[in-house]
Scaffold this motif. Structure first.
Motif, PDB file in Angstrom:
ATOM      1  N   GLU A 157       0.823  -1.118   0.011  1.00  0.00           N
ATOM      2  CA  GLU A 157       0.072  -0.010  -0.077  1.00  0.00           C
ATOM      3  C   GLU A 157       0.994   1.451   0.111  1.00  0.00           C
ATOM      4  O   GLU A 157       0.594   2.208  -0.848  1.00  0.00           O
ATOM      5  N   ALA A 158       2.014   1.160   0.971  1.00  0.00           N
ATOM      6  CA  ALA A 158       2.764   2.368   0.939  1.00  0.00           C
ATOM      7  C   ALA A 158       3.470   2.607  -0.319  1.00  0.00           C
ATOM      8  O   ALA A 158       3.552   3.718  -0.840  1.00  0.00           O
ATOM      9  N   LYS A 159       4.084   1.483  -1.069  1.00  0.00           N
ATOM     10  CA  LYS A 159       4.944   1.748  -2.294  1.00  0.00           C
ATOM     11  C   LYS A 159       4.010   1.925  -3.348  1.00  0.00           C
ATOM     12  O   LYS A 159       4.525   2.594  -4.477  1.00  0.00           O
ATOM     13  N   GLN A 160       2.746   1.510  -3.360  1.00  0.00           N
ATOM     14  CA  GLN A 160       1.610   2.061  -4.475  1.00  0.00           C
ATOM     15  C   GLN A 160       2.015   3.403  -4.790  1.00  0.00           C
ATOM     16  O   GLN A 160       1.497   4.051  -5.837  1.00  0.00           O
ATOM     17  N   GLN A 161       2.090   4.201  -3.627  1.00  0.00           N
ATOM     18  CA  GLN A 161       2.147   5.814  -3.770  1.00  0.00           C
ATOM     19  C   GLN A 161       3.432   6.483  -3.894  1.00  0.00           C
ATOM     20  O   GLN A 161       3.437   7.493  -4.052  1.00  0.00           O
ATOM     21  N   ILE A 162       4.356   5.563  -4.259  1.00  0.00           N
ATOM     22  CA  ILE A 162       5.651   6.041  -4.376  1.00  0.00           C
ATOM     23  C   ILE A 162       6.210   6.149  -5.723  1.00  0.00           C
ATOM     24  O   ILE A 162       5.861   4.926  -6.494  1.00  0.00           O
ATOM     25  N   ALA A 163       7.043   7.150  -6.039  1.00  0.00           N
ATOM     26  CA  ALA A 163       8.016   6.981  -7.289  1.00  0.00           C
ATOM     27  C   ALA A 163       9.249   7.618  -6.771  1.00  0.00           C
ATOM     28  O   ALA A 163       9.394   8.638  -6.105  1.00  0.00           O
ATOM     29  N   PHE A 164      10.336   6.440  -6.932  1.00  0.00           N
ATOM     30  CA  PHE A 164      11.760   6.801  -6.711  1.00  0.00           C
ATOM     31  C   PHE A 164      12.643   6.980  -8.058  1.00  0.00           C
ATOM     32  O   PHE A 164      12.492   5.848  -8.820  1.00  0.00           O
ATOM     33  N   PHE A 165      13.304   7.936  -8.069  1.00  0.00           N
ATOM     34  CA  PHE A 165      14.237   8.132  -9.128  1.00  0.00           C
ATOM     35  C   PHE A 165      15.522   8.109  -8.685  1.00  0.00           C
ATOM     36  O   PHE A 165      16.051   9.061  -7.625  1.00  0.00           O
TER      37      PHE A 165
END
Ligand code: ATP
Length: 257
Positions: free
Chosen positions: A85-93
Motif C-alpha cells: 500500500e505504501a509503495k503504490q504511492q511512491i515513485a523513486f528516481f
C-alpha cells in the motif's frame, strides 16, 4: 518559461512521516534518529556534504533498504507493516536510471502500467513522452538512447501511476539546460497537483528554484529542517536574500565538531 512557486496546502496531513530513522551499515551509523514530515504540495530539498546520508535516507524511506530503527509512513501507510500500500504511492528516481535492455520506450510504459494497474495508461504515457520530449523515441531500445533520454524514460515510467510521493536522488544529472528547466517545471507541476516531493541534490541554486522546504543533513544527523525562509533566518545573519549556497556553507561550518 517561468518557474512558479509550489502551491502549498498547509492544513493537509503529512504524506511522508519519518520518525527516529536510523540506519547502521554493520557498526557504522549512516543516519541517526532522523525525524521529519512532508505534506502534499511541499517540495523538500535534502542537502548535505558527501557522505551525509542523503541516499541512505531516500533508500530507507522508499523501502529499497530496511532501516535499522524508526518508522516511515507514506500517506498513512506504515512502510514496514503495509509495504505494498505504501509503495503504490511512491515513485523513486535514482541518479542512475535502471531500464530493461530489451524493452522499447513504449514497452517500458506498457510494462509499468500493467504492474501499477494504471487506467488510461496509453494516453497518460503519450502525454508524458511529449512533456519530456522523447515521443519520437517510442520505438527505441535503451541502448539507442542518450543518457539524458534514459533518465527521461525512467521519469516517464515513474510518473505513469500518478504517485502521491516522489523521491528524486540527483535528478538533474545528465540533463541538458532545457531538460533541467523542463524537469524543474515538471516537479513543480506535480507539487501543485498535490504530490509530496523530496529532492536530493548538490545543485543548490537549482534546488532554490523548486523547493519550499529544506532539510540539512551532516554525518547522518539533521542540522535543520524548515522552510527556505526559516533556514535563511537561522543561518544567514539577517540577510533575507542570502542564497541557499551561502546558508548551506554557514550551516555546515557552524556545526563542525
Ligand atoms: P553523496 O552526496 O556523496 O552522494 P550521501 O549523502 O548520499 O553522499 P550516503 O550514500 O547515504 O551519503 O552514505 C552515507 C554514509 O554511509 C557514507 O559514509 C557511506 O560511506 C556509507 N555507506 C553508504 N552505503 C553503504 C553500504 N552499502 N555499506 C557501508 N557503508 C555505506
Amino acid at each position: 518559461m517561468e518557474i512558479l512557486p509550489p502551491v502549498l496546502a498547509p492544513t493537509s496531513l503529512a504524506a511522508i512521516e519519518v520518525e527516529g530513522l536510523t540506519k547502521l551499515y554493520d557498526s557504522f551509523t549512516a543516519v541517526s534518529e532522523l525525524s521529519f514530515a512532508v505534506r502534499p504540495g511541499e517540495v523538500m530539498g535534502l542537502v548535505g556534504p558527501n557522505g551525509a546520508g542523503k541516499t541512505t535516507t531516500l533508500r530507507c524511506i522508499s523501502g529499497i533498504i530496511p532501516p535499522t530503527r524508526g518508522s516511515v509512513k507514506i500517506c498513512g501507510n506504515d512502510l514496514a507493516k503495509n509495504p505494498v500500500e505504501a509503495k503504490q504511492q511512491i515513485a523513486f528516481f535514482s541518479d542512475e536510471p535502471r531500464l530493461f535492455d530489451y524493452l522499447t520506450v513504449q514497452q517500458h510504459l506498457e510494462f509499468t502500467a500493467r504492474i501499477y494497474q494504471v487506467a488510461n495508461a496509453h494516453e497518460i504515457g503519450q502525454q508524458l513522452l511529449e512533456e519530456l520530449e522523447i515521443a519520437d523515441k517510442a520505438d527505441k531500445l535503451p541502448g539507442e538512447l542518450s543518457r539524458g533520454m534514459k533518465q527521461k524514460l525512467a521519469i516517464a515510467c515513474g510518473f505513469l501511476h500518478s504517485p502521491k510521493v516522489i523521491f528524486l536522488d540527483e535528478p538533474l544529472t545528465g540533463l541538458d539546460p532545457i531538460g533541467i528547466r523542463r524537469m524543474k517545471n515538471s516537479i513543480l507541476k506535480r507539487a501543485r497537483d498535490g504530490a509530496a516531493i523530496i529532492l536530493s541534490s548538490h545543485l543548490l541554486h537549482l534546488l532554490e528554484e523548486v523547493c519550499s522546504h529544506v532539510l540539512i543533513l551532516k554525518t547522518g544527523q539533521k542540522i535543520f529542517d524548515g522552510t527556505l525562509n526559516e533556514v535563511r533566518q537561522k543561518f544567514s545573519q539577517q540577510s533575507a536574500d542570502a542564497s541557499l549556497e551561502e546558508v548551506f556553507l554557514r550551516a555546515t561550518e557552524e556545526t563542525k565538531a
